[in-house]
Design a protein around this motif. Structure first.
Motif, PDB file in Angstrom:
ATOM      1  N   PHE A  34       0.848  -1.183   0.000  1.00 18.37           N
ATOM      2  CA  PHE A  34       0.000   0.000   0.000  1.00 18.37           C
ATOM      3  C   PHE A  34       0.888   1.239   0.000  1.00 18.37           C
ATOM      4  CE2 PHE A  34      -2.126  -3.517   2.039  1.00 18.37           C
ATOM      5  CZ  PHE A  34      -3.304  -3.587   1.310  1.00 18.37           C
ATOM      6  N   HIS A  35       0.573   2.196  -0.845  1.00 17.59           N
ATOM      7  CA  HIS A  35       1.364   3.413  -1.014  1.00 17.59           C
ATOM      8  C   HIS A  35       0.505   4.601  -0.559  1.00 17.59           C
ATOM      9  CE1 HIS A  35       4.398   1.256  -3.466  1.00 17.59           C
ATOM     10  NE2 HIS A  35       3.349   0.495  -3.770  1.00 17.59           N
ATOM     11  N   PRO A  36       0.522   4.920   0.749  1.00 17.12           N
ATOM     12  CA  PRO A  36      -0.391   5.924   1.286  1.00 17.12           C
ATOM     13  C   PRO A  36      -0.083   7.362   0.855  1.00 17.12           C
ATOM     14  CG  PRO A  36       1.080   5.167   3.004  1.00 17.12           C
ATOM     15  CD  PRO A  36       1.343   4.320   1.794  1.00 17.12           C
ATOM     16  N   ALA A  37       1.197   7.722   0.737  1.00 12.75           N
ATOM     17  CA  ALA A  37       1.542   9.095   0.377  1.00 12.75           C
ATOM     18  C   ALA A  37       3.025   9.192   0.035  1.00 12.75           C
ATOM     19  CB  ALA A  37       1.230  10.035   1.528  1.00 12.75           C
ATOM     20  N   GLY A  38       3.346  10.086  -0.885  1.00 17.58           N
ATOM     21  CA  GLY A  38       4.748  10.292  -1.236  1.00 17.58           C
ATOM     22  C   GLY A  38       5.420   8.994  -1.628  1.00 17.58           C
ATOM     23  N   GLY A  39       6.604   8.757  -1.126  1.00 17.67           N
ATOM     24  CA  GLY A  39       7.341   7.537  -1.436  1.00 17.67           C
ATOM     25  C   GLY A  39       7.147   6.418  -0.432  1.00 17.67           C
ATOM     26  N   TRP A  40       6.232   6.596   0.522  1.00 11.93           N
ATOM     27  CA  TRP A  40       6.034   5.585   1.557  1.00 11.93           C
ATOM     28  C   TRP A  40       5.331   4.340   1.024  1.00 11.93           C
ATOM     29  CZ3 TRP A  40       8.729   5.840   5.774  1.00 11.93           C
ATOM     30  CH2 TRP A  40       9.165   7.094   6.223  1.00 11.93           C
ATOM     31  N   LYS A  41       5.760   3.183   1.545  1.00 10.50           N
ATOM     32  CA  LYS A  41       5.152   1.903   1.170  1.00 10.50           C
ATOM     33  C   LYS A  41       4.959   1.067   2.422  1.00 10.50           C
ATOM     34  CE  LYS A  41       7.756  -1.057  -1.192  1.00 10.50           C
ATOM     35  NZ  LYS A  41       8.347  -1.787  -2.336  1.00 10.50           N
ATOM     36  N   VAL A  42       3.732   0.536   2.618  1.00  6.83           N
ATOM     37  CA  VAL A  42       3.425  -0.389   3.711  1.00  6.83           C
ATOM     38  C   VAL A  42       3.349  -1.781   3.091  1.00  6.83           C
ATOM     39  CG1 VAL A  42       1.751  -1.039   5.474  1.00  6.83           C
ATOM     40  CG2 VAL A  42       2.152   1.392   4.965  1.00  6.83           C
ATOM     41  N   ILE A  43       4.091  -2.716   3.669  1.00  2.62           N
ATOM     42  CA  ILE A  43       4.227  -4.072   3.112  1.00  2.62           C
ATOM     43  C   ILE A  43       3.464  -5.073   3.977  1.00  2.62           C
ATOM     44  CG2 ILE A  43       5.886  -5.886   2.537  1.00  2.62           C
ATOM     45  CD1 ILE A  43       8.010  -3.526   2.496  1.00  2.62           C
ATOM     46  N   THR A  44       2.638  -5.911   3.342  1.00  5.60           N
ATOM     47  CA  THR A  44       1.981  -7.025   4.028  1.00  5.60           C
ATOM     48  C   THR A  44       2.119  -8.258   3.133  1.00  5.60           C
ATOM     49  OG1 THR A  44      -0.176  -6.571   3.027  1.00  5.60           O
ATOM     50  CG2 THR A  44       0.284  -5.531   5.141  1.00  5.60           C
ATOM     51  N   GLY A  45       2.366  -9.419   3.727  1.00  7.03           N
ATOM     52  CA  GLY A  45       2.514 -10.596   2.893  1.00  7.03           C
ATOM     53  C   GLY A  45       2.546 -11.892   3.673  1.00  7.03           C
ATOM     54  N   VAL A  46       2.579 -12.985   2.921  1.00 10.67           N
ATOM     55  CA  VAL A  46       2.707 -14.332   3.477  1.00 10.67           C
ATOM     56  C   VAL A  46       3.742 -15.088   2.662  1.00 10.67           C
ATOM     57  CG1 VAL A  46       0.348 -14.448   4.378  1.00 10.67           C
ATOM     58  CG2 VAL A  46       0.820 -15.244   2.070  1.00 10.67           C
ATOM     59  N   GLY A  47       4.365 -16.073   3.301  1.00 12.72           N
ATOM     60  CA  GLY A  47       5.371 -16.837   2.579  1.00 12.72           C
ATOM     61  C   GLY A  47       5.890 -17.994   3.381  1.00 12.72           C
ATOM     62  N   VAL A  48       7.084 -18.437   2.989  1.00 13.26           N
ATOM     63  CA  VAL A  48       7.742 -19.586   3.610  1.00 13.26           C
ATOM     64  C   VAL A  48       9.204 -19.215   3.851  1.00 13.26           C
ATOM     65  CG1 VAL A  48       8.459 -21.984   3.263  1.00 13.26           C
ATOM     66  CG2 VAL A  48       6.231 -21.228   2.443  1.00 13.26           C
ATOM     67  N   GLU A  49       9.711 -19.595   5.028  1.00 11.09           N
ATOM     68  CA  GLU A  49      11.126 -19.411   5.336  1.00 11.09           C
ATOM     69  C   GLU A  49      11.785 -20.772   5.506  1.00 11.09           C
ATOM     70  OE1 GLU A  49      13.164 -16.757   8.575  1.00 11.09           O
ATOM     71  OE2 GLU A  49      12.917 -18.808   9.298  1.00 11.09           O
ATOM     72  N   ARG A  50      13.039 -20.852   5.078  1.00 11.23           N
ATOM     73  CA  ARG A  50      13.805 -22.088   5.243  1.00 11.23           C
ATOM     74  C   ARG A  50      15.209 -21.724   5.705  1.00 11.23           C
ATOM     75  NH1 ARG A  50      12.865 -26.901   2.092  1.00 11.23           N
ATOM     76  NH2 ARG A  50      14.304 -28.457   2.827  1.00 11.23           N
ATOM     77  N   LYS A  51      15.652 -22.363   6.763  1.00 11.82           N
ATOM     78  CA  LYS A  51      17.016 -22.158   7.238  1.00 11.82           C
ATOM     79  C   LYS A  51      17.914 -23.172   6.541  1.00 11.82           C
ATOM     80  CE  LYS A  51      19.839 -21.539  11.267  1.00 11.82           C
ATOM     81  NZ  LYS A  51      19.900 -21.281  12.681  1.00 11.82           N
ATOM     82  N   THR A  52      19.011 -22.685   5.980  1.00 14.38           N
ATOM     83  CA  THR A  52      19.942 -23.553   5.268  1.00 14.38           C
ATOM     84  C   THR A  52      20.412 -24.671   6.191  1.00 14.38           C
ATOM     85  OG1 THR A  52      20.682 -21.654   3.999  1.00 14.38           O
ATOM     86  CG2 THR A  52      22.080 -23.595   3.930  1.00 14.38           C
ATOM     87  N   GLY A  53      20.352 -25.901   5.695  1.00 17.16           N
ATOM     88  CA  GLY A  53      20.790 -27.047   6.474  1.00 17.16           C
ATOM     89  C   GLY A  53      19.722 -27.612   7.396  1.00 17.16           C
ATOM     90  N   ASP A  54      18.711 -26.826   7.710  1.00 19.16           N
ATOM     91  CA  ASP A  54      17.634 -27.262   8.608  1.00 19.16           C
ATOM     92  C   ASP A  54      16.671 -28.181   7.869  1.00 19.16           C
ATOM     93  OD1 ASP A  54      15.073 -27.318   9.920  1.00 19.16           O
ATOM     94  OD2 ASP A  54      15.669 -25.595  11.106  1.00 19.16           O
TER      95      ASP A  54
END
Length: 102
Positions: A34-54
């Protein structure tokens, strides 16, 4: 990070992040920005994380923010993000994103 701007206010996209220096994490996911004003950006998301070797994937929910400085036909954006991780310690990211318009 990739973002397709649907309007001046909303963009959708995806991210791939990696860390090093003893952390050795990789994360991939989708975002709604979401870009509310000027150059500002609010980030929302979902995903997956993986630790190397784990070898274990962990679901994440990401929130964050950035400020886009326009330089020529691109952007440089100092960014902060916080990942809420499933059954694990949460992760706080600080970085810089470089973007190109095409």
């Amino acid at each position: 990070e990739y973002e397709y701007r649907i309007s001046d206010l909303v963009g959708v996209g995806g991210f791939i992040d990696g860390t090093f220096g003893g952390f050795d994490l990789a994360a991939i996911g989708v975002v709604a920005n979401f870009h509310p004003a000027g150059g500002w950006k609010v980030i929302t998301g979902v995903g997956v994380e993986r630790k190397t070797g784990d070898g274990k994937n962990k679901t994440l929910v990401r929130v964050g923010g950035a400020y886009e400085f326009h330089v020529g036909n691109g952007t440089i954006s100092p960014t902060v993000a916080y990942d809420f991780l499933e059954n694990s310690k949460d992760v706080f990211y600080v970085g810089v994103a470089i973007g190109f318009e095409f």
